[in-house]
Design a protein around this motif. Structure first.
Motif, short mmCIF file in Angstrom:
data_model
loop_
_atom_site.label_atom_id
_atom_site.label_comp_id
_atom_site.label_asym_id
_atom_site.label_seq_id
_atom_site.Cartn_x
_atom_site.Cartn_y
_atom_site.Cartn_z
N GLU A 89 0.83 -1.20 0.00
CA GLU A 89 0.00 0.00 0.00
C GLU A 89 0.87 1.26 0.00
O GLU A 89 0.64 2.18 -0.78
CB GLU A 89 -0.89 -0.04 1.25
N ARG A 93 1.21 4.14 -2.91
CA ARG A 93 0.93 5.56 -2.67
C ARG A 93 2.11 6.43 -3.08
O ARG A 93 1.97 7.63 -3.31
CB ARG A 93 0.60 5.81 -1.19
N GLN A 98 4.15 3.98 -8.24
CA GLN A 98 3.08 4.09 -9.22
C GLN A 98 3.63 4.15 -10.64
O GLN A 98 3.13 3.49 -11.55
CB GLN A 98 2.24 5.34 -8.94
N PRO A 152 -6.50 -5.66 -6.10
CA PRO A 152 -7.22 -4.40 -5.85
C PRO A 152 -6.29 -3.20 -5.65
O PRO A 152 -6.59 -2.10 -6.11
CB PRO A 152 -8.02 -4.68 -4.58
N LEU A 153 -5.15 -3.43 -5.00
CA LEU A 153 -4.20 -2.32 -4.81
C LEU A 153 -3.62 -1.86 -6.15
O LEU A 153 -3.54 -0.67 -6.43
CB LEU A 153 -3.09 -2.74 -3.85
N ARG A 156 -6.17 0.00 -8.38
CA ARG A 156 -6.38 1.39 -7.96
C ARG A 156 -5.32 2.29 -8.60
O ARG A 156 -5.63 3.38 -9.07
CB ARG A 156 -6.35 1.52 -6.44
N ARG A 160 -5.77 5.08 -11.57
CA ARG A 160 -5.56 6.38 -10.93
C ARG A 160 -6.60 6.68 -9.86
O ARG A 160 -7.09 7.80 -9.75
CB ARG A 160 -5.49 7.49 -11.97
N ARG A 161 -6.90 5.67 -9.09
CA ARG A 161 -7.78 5.82 -7.93
C ARG A 161 -6.90 5.92 -6.69
O ARG A 161 -5.83 5.29 -6.64
CB ARG A 161 -8.73 4.62 -7.79
N VAL A 163 -5.15 5.24 -3.18
CA VAL A 163 -4.93 4.10 -2.28
C VAL A 163 -4.90 4.69 -0.88
O VAL A 163 -3.90 5.28 -0.46
CB VAL A 163 -3.61 3.37 -2.61
N GLU A 164 -6.01 4.57 -0.21
CA GLU A 164 -6.16 5.18 1.11
C GLU A 164 -5.42 4.36 2.16
O GLU A 164 -5.37 3.13 2.08
CB GLU A 164 -7.65 5.25 1.49
N THR A 167 -6.17 0.49 3.47
CA THR A 167 -6.77 -0.35 2.43
C THR A 167 -6.19 -1.76 2.46
O THR A 167 -6.91 -2.74 2.39
CB THR A 167 -6.57 0.27 1.03
#
Length: 191
Positions: A89, A93, A98, A152-153, A156, A160-161, A163-164, A167
């Protein structure tokens, strides 16, 4: 034989850093000579070690993700997976993480599987799952960990969603809640 921290490691680190810098600058198609120039190495060193730009990208991504999200050995599968998922995660971020993930996916041929990358992550995960199974804990397969947590990570980031924070831990809990109650060691490398 490669010495840790020796010239080979310095070259690898410089080349990996050059790749990330060029990608961050928007130079997604930077060729090996440009990467070599940025890293301060001879292009033949890159060709000899990695063979192609795509193999270099794969190595840079695998090296970075393994370094930023190792699987801890806490004595509890839940804690091991949570620690690992939190590392993934954080890496997802991070702008550099990314960039590498997006570039890796963008450069893969449509019919090409990232076998080396999946094998490396699958081996790491399988070792943690095997230890948990030996302790008598219920364990998922590697494919289940990839499906419930990693995919899912990564999706995201690719879409370009955000990643809080938290998560990864939530995804691990969802995975472990889906497991059968008793110990059920299952093998599987997942790709």
């Amino acid at each position: 034989m490669t010495r840790p921290g020796g010239r080979s490691a310095r070259v690898r680190d410089a080349v990996h850093e050059a790749v990330v810098e060029l990608l961050a600058a928007g130079e997604i198609d930077a060729a090996i000579p440009k990467i070599a120039e940025r890293a301060g190495v001879n292009p033949t060193s890159i060709y000899r070690r990695w063979g192609s730009r795509d193999h270099l990208l794969l190595d840079a991504a695998v090296t970075r993700l393994r370094a930023t999200s190792p699987i801890p050995d806490t004595g509890s599968l839940r804690d091991d997976l949570r620690g690992w998922a939190e590392g993934v995660e954080r890496a997802m971020r991070d702008r550099r993480g990314q960039i590498l993930l997006r570039a890796l996916v963008a450069t893969m041929a449509p019919d090409e599987e990232p076998v080396e990358y999946l094998r490396a992550r699958g081996d790491d995960l399988q070792a943690a799952l095997d230890k948990a199974a030996m302790r008598g804990e219920p364990v998922p397969t590697v494919d289940e960990v990839l499906d419930f947590v990693l995919a899912p990570l990564y999706l995201r980031v690719l879409f370009r969603r955000p990643v809080e924070p938290g998560t990864g831990a939530r995804l691990v809990e969802r995975l472990l809640t889906a497991l059968p109650a008793g110990p059920a060691p299952r093998a599987g490398l997942g790709g």
